[in-house]
Design a protein around this motif. Structure first.
Motif, PDB file in Angstrom:
ATOM      1  N   GLY A 108       0.797  -1.225   0.000  1.00 49.32           N
ATOM      2  CA  GLY A 108       0.000   0.000   0.000  1.00 49.32           C
ATOM      3  C   GLY A 108       0.830   1.276   0.000  1.00 49.32           C
ATOM      4  N   PRO A 110       4.104   1.867  -1.087  1.00 50.68           N
ATOM      5  CA  PRO A 110       4.656   2.166  -2.412  1.00 50.68           C
ATOM      6  C   PRO A 110       3.587   2.482  -3.456  1.00 50.68           C
ATOM      7  N   HIS A 139      -0.350   9.729   3.632  1.00 50.00           N
ATOM      8  CA  HIS A 139      -1.244  10.808   3.196  1.00 50.00           C
ATOM      9  C   HIS A 139      -0.652  12.170   3.559  1.00 50.00           C
ATOM     10  N   GLY A 185      -8.495   6.077   5.152  1.00 50.74           N
ATOM     11  CA  GLY A 185      -7.521   6.035   6.238  1.00 50.74           C
ATOM     12  C   GLY A 185      -7.453   4.693   6.913  1.00 50.74           C
ATOM     13  N   ASP A 211      -8.156   6.181  -0.955  1.00 53.42           N
ATOM     14  CA  ASP A 211      -7.328   5.078  -0.447  1.00 53.42           C
ATOM     15  C   ASP A 211      -8.251   4.135   0.313  1.00 53.42           C
ATOM     16  N   ALA A 213      -7.641   1.020   1.208  1.00 54.14           N
ATOM     17  CA  ALA A 213      -6.872  -0.125   1.718  1.00 54.14           C
ATOM     18  C   ALA A 213      -7.660  -0.957   2.728  1.00 54.14           C
ATOM     19  N   THR A 237      -4.673  -1.710  -0.673  1.00 49.57           N
ATOM     20  CA  THR A 237      -3.908  -2.924  -0.410  1.00 49.57           C
ATOM     21  C   THR A 237      -4.799  -4.097  -0.809  1.00 49.57           C
ATOM     22  N   HIS A 239      -4.466  -7.108   1.047  1.00 53.04           N
ATOM     23  CA  HIS A 239      -4.401  -8.085   2.143  1.00 53.04           C
ATOM     24  C   HIS A 239      -5.276  -7.769   3.345  1.00 53.04           C
TER      25      HIS A 239
HETATM   26  C1  LIG Z   1      -2.553  -0.305   5.303  1.00 49.03           C
HETATM   27  C2  LIG Z   1      -2.699   1.000   4.619  1.00 49.03           C
HETATM   28  C3  LIG Z   1      -1.732   1.475   3.724  1.00 49.03           C
HETATM   29  C4  LIG Z   1      -0.373   0.872   3.560  1.00 49.03           C
HETATM   30  O1  LIG Z   1      -0.268  -0.413   3.296  1.00 49.03           O
HETATM   31  P1  LIG Z   1       1.117  -1.220   3.525  1.00 49.03           P
HETATM   32  O2  LIG Z   1       0.882  -2.405   2.677  1.00 49.03           O
HETATM   33  O3  LIG Z   1       1.190  -1.484   4.987  1.00 49.03           O
HETATM   34  O4  LIG Z   1       2.240  -0.374   3.040  1.00 49.03           O
HETATM   35  C5  LIG Z   1      -2.008   2.636   3.033  1.00 49.03           C
HETATM   36  N1  LIG Z   1      -3.137   3.313   3.223  1.00 49.03           N
HETATM   37  C6  LIG Z   1      -4.070   2.910   4.109  1.00 49.03           C
HETATM   38  C7  LIG Z   1      -5.304   3.710   4.278  1.00 49.03           C
HETATM   39  C8  LIG Z   1      -3.872   1.748   4.839  1.00 49.03           C
HETATM   40  O5  LIG Z   1      -4.794   1.373   5.725  1.00 49.03           O
END
Ligand SMILES: *Cc1c(COP(=O)(O)O)cnc(C)c1O
Length: 431
Positions: A108, A110, A139, A185, A211, A213, A237, A239
């Motif tokens: 996430g 990179p 961010h 976030g 984002d 993730a 991400t 995962h």
């Molecule tokens: C987890 C996360 C990331 C970063 O992911 P990594 O794989 O740990 O580098 C980026 N943005 C948000 C909002 C996240 O929750």
């Protein structure tokens, strides 16, 4: 449960083969499997991937270099890899309904850096949610490269209700005119208002980056509104709730496709991790099923039930509850810090993390809150009926967190060990 049989065989093979070569690491892998099985995993960013995702990750695809993109590579021998990556891209586009997808970003952070590289220049103004308010390091937080190399302005949440104040976001965006606005976030228990952010980005002449993730699995499963149609660029991400391998994806409108691809390679990365790409494809295939939709909605149902049970026990939740997979608890009223609480819970086999709460008077390394998430327990098969018991254990352990009363912690640990037995995890044999 055919899954159990497959899992057992695989683990036995894996352990035996690995132990033949490296007994030390084989034992540690075993120990971690047992630890993951024997505890209740409430870390909001974690999950259990399927055996199929693990199998793809462990495949011969890890042996191949393939700098470039399908049909445009810098190494020979891409007959198969091109197909793997194309399948992953097409599945991402279909699942999320986007015009473009890049599945090569290593993780996430990179992936987000690639967004900056594609759409801004060092020194440009960028905007995101402050880390202590629930944003991510990438961010624009000051210790991150994104905060050091760009002029980052940060928005927060309202003191009264812990929610994003879109009027504040608009004011800041119009005053500062950032190139990029990040929404989303790591500790946001409420629905992200993509449409509201998009309006502001349009007014300010910024590109909106969503984002997702944390919530990608909820979006894919229809349990959170989609940013598609609002954010031109989407970062995620693979995962967390999406339940794929450790990795990330960038998605966008056709307009930004070239810039994002170039930023990922050759801008920031070399060869993609093809075994991860294959596993992402598998996870995206799983995420397109009705089962996954049920899982996504169950995550939210579990979080709401757990939140209600915690409130009933006098816990103070940031925003008062949750709309998604995540609960942020302010422990100030319980008279205990987030860190000792998280550590005591870990000893009781309940795994979560200490976390800052908005306007936290304590330091980030010793903050006032804990963060709780339901994705992993939902994957394991837990439903609403199990949540009051988890809240009760959390309550009992938090009450003794400062005193470190071992009798309570040991009792909860033993109860948790019994409780999780009927809920197997892929990659670990059921006794
Ligand atoms: C987890 C996360 C990331 C970063 O992911 P990594 O794989 O740990 O580098 C980026 N943005 C948000 C909002 C996240 O929750």
């Amino acid at each position: 449960m055919t899954q159990t049989t497959v899992t057992e065989t695989t683990l036995t093979d894996l352990t035996r083969r690995l132990a033949d070569v490296d007994a030390e690491i084989a034992r540690l892998v075993d120990d971690e499997g047992r630890r993951q099985h024997d505890s209740i995993r409430l870390i909001a960013s974690e999950n259990y991937v399927s055996q199929a995702v693990m199998d793809a990750t462990a495949s011969v695809l890890t042996n191949k270099y393939s700098e470039g993109y399908p049909g445009r590579r810098y190494y020979e021998g891409q007959q198969v890899i091109d197909q793997v990556e194309t399948v992953a891209i097409e599945r991402a586009k279909a699942l999320f309904g986007v015009e473009h997808a890049n599945v090569q970003t290593y993780s996430g952070s990179p992936a987000n850096l690639a967004v900056y590289m594609a759409l801004a220049s060092p020194g440009d103004t960028v905007m995101g949610m402050a880390l202590p308010a629930g944003g991510h390091l990438t961010h624009g937080w000051n210790v991150s490269a994104t905060g050091k190399w760009f002029r980052a302005v940060q928005y927060g949440v309202r003191r009264e209700d812990g929610r994003v104040d879109l009027d504040e976001v608009r004011e800041l965006a119009l005053a500062e005119r950032p190139k990029l606005i990040f929404c989303g976030g790591t500790a946001i228990p409420r629905t992200i208002e993509f449409a509201g952010f998009a309006e502001i980005a349009a007014e300010a002449g910024a590109v909106l980056v969503a984002d997702i993730a944390h919530i990608a699995g909820l979006v894919a499963g229809g349990a959170h509104p989609t940013p598609v149609g609002h954010a031109e660029v989407i970062s995620t991400t693979t995962h967390k709730t999406l339940r794929g391998p450790r990795g990330a994806m960038l998605m966008s409108t056709a307009e930004h496709a070239k810039a994002l691809d170039r930023a990922v390679f050759p801008g920031l990365q070399g060869g993609p991790h093809n075994h991860t790409t294959a596993a992402i494809a598998v996870a995206l295939g799983e995420a397109a099923t009705a089962d996954f939709q049920r899982y996504a909605h169950q995550i939210v149902a579990n979080a709401k039930e757990l939140a209600a049970a915690l409130v009933e026990r006098g816990f103070d939740l940031v925003t008062g509850g949750t709309d998604n997979h995540l609960i942020l608890v302010d422990l100030t009223s319980k008279g205990v810090g987030g860190k000792p609480a998280a550590q005591a819970l870990d000893r009781a086999a309940i795994e979560l993390n200490y976390n800052s709460v908005p306007f936290d008077p304590r330091k980030p390394f010793d903050p006032s809150g804990i963060r709780i998430g339901t994705p992993a327990v939902t994957t394991r098969g837990l439903t609403e009926e199990h949540m009051p018991q988890i809240a009760a254990w959390i309550d009992q352990v938090v009450a003794v967190a400062e005193s470190g009363d071992d009798t309570v912690i040991d009792r909860v640990r033993a109860e948790v060990g019994e409780f999780v037995k009927p809920f197997p995890i892929p990659g670990w044999p059921t006794p």
